[in-house]
Design an enzyme around this catalytic site. Structure first.
Site, PDB file in Angstrom:
ATOM      1  N   ASN A 111      -1.805 -42.595  10.150  1.00 25.00           N
ATOM      2  CA  ASN A 111      -3.116 -43.166  10.468  1.00 25.00           C
ATOM      3  C   ASN A 111      -3.433 -44.260   9.459  1.00 25.00           C
ATOM      4  O   ASN A 111      -2.919 -44.224   8.336  1.00 25.00           O
ATOM      5  CB  ASN A 111      -4.203 -42.087  10.394  1.00 25.00           C
ATOM      6  CG  ASN A 111      -5.584 -42.625  10.742  1.00 25.00           C
ATOM      7  OD1 ASN A 111      -5.737 -43.396  11.702  1.00 25.00           O
ATOM      8  ND2 ASN A 111      -6.595 -42.254   9.963  1.00 25.00           N
ATOM      9  N   HIS A 113      -6.737 -46.084   7.558  1.00 26.37           N
ATOM     10  CA  HIS A 113      -8.165 -45.900   7.308  1.00 26.37           C
ATOM     11  C   HIS A 113      -8.647 -47.045   6.415  1.00 26.37           C
ATOM     12  O   HIS A 113      -7.979 -47.378   5.426  1.00 26.37           O
ATOM     13  CB  HIS A 113      -8.408 -44.549   6.623  1.00 26.37           C
ATOM     14  CG  HIS A 113      -9.854 -44.286   6.366  1.00 26.37           C
ATOM     15  ND1 HIS A 113     -10.734 -43.900   7.356  1.00 26.37           N
ATOM     16  CD2 HIS A 113     -10.595 -44.409   5.233  1.00 26.37           C
ATOM     17  CE1 HIS A 113     -11.944 -43.781   6.844  1.00 26.37           C
ATOM     18  NE2 HIS A 113     -11.885 -44.081   5.558  1.00 26.37           N
ATOM     19  N   ASP A 147      -7.710 -31.974   8.502  1.00 31.37           N
ATOM     20  CA  ASP A 147      -8.999 -32.500   8.042  1.00 31.37           C
ATOM     21  C   ASP A 147      -9.032 -34.015   8.222  1.00 31.37           C
ATOM     22  O   ASP A 147      -8.019 -34.688   8.019  1.00 31.37           O
ATOM     23  CB  ASP A 147      -9.226 -32.154   6.566  1.00 31.37           C
ATOM     24  CG  ASP A 147      -9.586 -30.684   6.392  1.00 31.37           C
ATOM     25  OD1 ASP A 147      -9.973 -30.045   7.402  1.00 31.37           O
ATOM     26  OD2 ASP A 147      -9.452 -30.183   5.268  1.00 31.37           O
ATOM     27  N   ALA A 177      -5.677 -57.113   5.248  1.00 31.78           N
ATOM     28  CA  ALA A 177      -4.791 -56.270   4.418  1.00 31.78           C
ATOM     29  C   ALA A 177      -4.167 -55.160   5.261  1.00 31.78           C
ATOM     30  O   ALA A 177      -2.984 -54.817   5.087  1.00 31.78           O
ATOM     31  CB  ALA A 177      -5.590 -55.682   3.256  1.00 31.78           C
TER      32      ALA A 177
HETATM   33  C1  GRF Z   1      -9.414 -50.483  11.584  1.00 28.71           C
HETATM   34  O1  GRF Z   1     -10.268 -50.941  10.570  1.00 28.71           O
HETATM   35  C2  GRF Z   1      -8.791 -49.172  11.191  1.00 28.71           C
HETATM   36  O2  GRF Z   1      -8.547 -49.059   9.836  1.00 28.71           O
HETATM   37  C3  GRF Z   1      -9.845 -48.177  11.615  1.00 28.71           C
HETATM   38  O3  GRF Z   1     -10.359 -48.695  12.809  1.00 28.71           O
HETATM   39  C4  GRF Z   1     -10.187 -50.101  12.841  1.00 28.71           C
HETATM   40  C5  GRF Z   1      -9.413 -50.409  14.082  1.00 28.71           C
HETATM   41  O4  GRF Z   1      -9.277 -51.795  14.311  1.00 28.71           O
HETATM   42  N1  GRF Z   1      -9.287 -46.845  11.710  1.00 28.71           N
HETATM   43  P1  GRF Z   1      -8.248 -52.300  15.379  1.00 28.71           P
HETATM   44  O5  GRF Z   1      -8.562 -51.621  16.708  1.00 28.71           O
HETATM   45  O6  GRF Z   1      -6.874 -51.953  14.905  1.00 28.71           O
HETATM   46  O7  GRF Z   1      -8.461 -53.786  15.458  1.00 28.71           O
END
Ligand code: GRF
Length: 218
Positions: A111, A113, A147, A177
């Site tokens: 994932n 984040h 979690d 980034a």
């Molecule tokens: C990104 O900022 C990612 O980190 C978060 O949700 C956003 C998704 O953006 N989990 P995208 O759909 O990849 O443009």
């Protein structure tokens, strides 16, 4: 003999810019993973059309049409099995998965984040980071655990917070980034260069960490 490419699925819920960065990276002939399917829980996700236009099988599976989370995940699992998926990349996928699904993909589901975990789990990370007064934030690619926003950290990119930043300007730089970090980490992971030890990960050939740490850049 080169190892077969890992077959990766990407799960999205919206715009899909991280999905695009993974798909673009995976076009390289020597990239160790190929994107074999994109699934969105939202039929109107913009990223679905883009994936289809690239010739990637892209499916909408509207979670609201299933009687339970388990049924929804059962359908996702069927698609992943039928597509012979080895790795799952969550990329802006806005559904919490049950522990059963997460455990089924333990150490095979990544994932991204938009914060430096373990700080600022959950939503509105950029506004909360600015309000807290921290001087740096960034993004994290991690393995998924039951979690939310938990699990072994595979890589992080640091982004400075400027005095003039709003949540929106900061989000733009963090997103840039993200688009560098996620493909690099998928590459290392799919190449089998990452070992996982409990809740930590280490990258075998990356003794100095330069592949999994991206330094501050304004
Ligand atoms: C990104 O900022 C990612 O980190 C978060 O949700 C956003 C998704 O953006 N989990 P995208 O759909 O990849 O443009």
């Amino acid at each position: 003999m080169t190892a077969p490419k890992k077959r990766a699925a990407i799960l999205i819920s919206g715009r899909g810019s991280n999905m695009m960065s993974l798909v673009e990276a995976a076009r390289r002939p020597d990239f160790p993973a190929e994107i074999v399917v994109v699934i969105s829980n939202r039929p109107d996700a913009a990223g679905l059309d883009w994936a289809k236009a690239q010739g990637i099988p892209a499916l909408a599976m509207d979670h609201k049409l299933y009687e339970s989370r388990a049924h929804f995940e059962g359908q996702i699992q069927s698609v992943l099995t039928a597509s012979r998926v080895d790795l799952v990349c969550l990329a802006g996928f806005m559904r919490i998965m049950t522990p059963a699904f997460v455990d089924a993909w333990r150490d095979r589901m990544l994932n991204i984040h938009p914060s430096l975990l373990p700080a600022f789990t959950g939503l509105d990370t950029h506004a909360r980071a600015i309000a807290s007064g921290v001087k740096f934030t960034g993004c994290t690619v991690h393995l998924v655990r039951p979690d939310m926003d938990d699990g072994p950290i595979l890589g992080q990119a640091v982004v400075p917070i400027l005095n003039t930043d709003t949540a929106s300007t900061l989000a733009q730089r963090v997103l840039a980034a993200e688009h560098r970090l996620y493909p690099k980490i998928l590459e290392l992971f799919a190449a089998g260069l990452v070992t996982v030890d409990g809740n930590k990960s280490s990258t075998i050939s990356d003794v100095n960490g330069e592949w999994t740490r991206f330094s501050p850049q304004v």
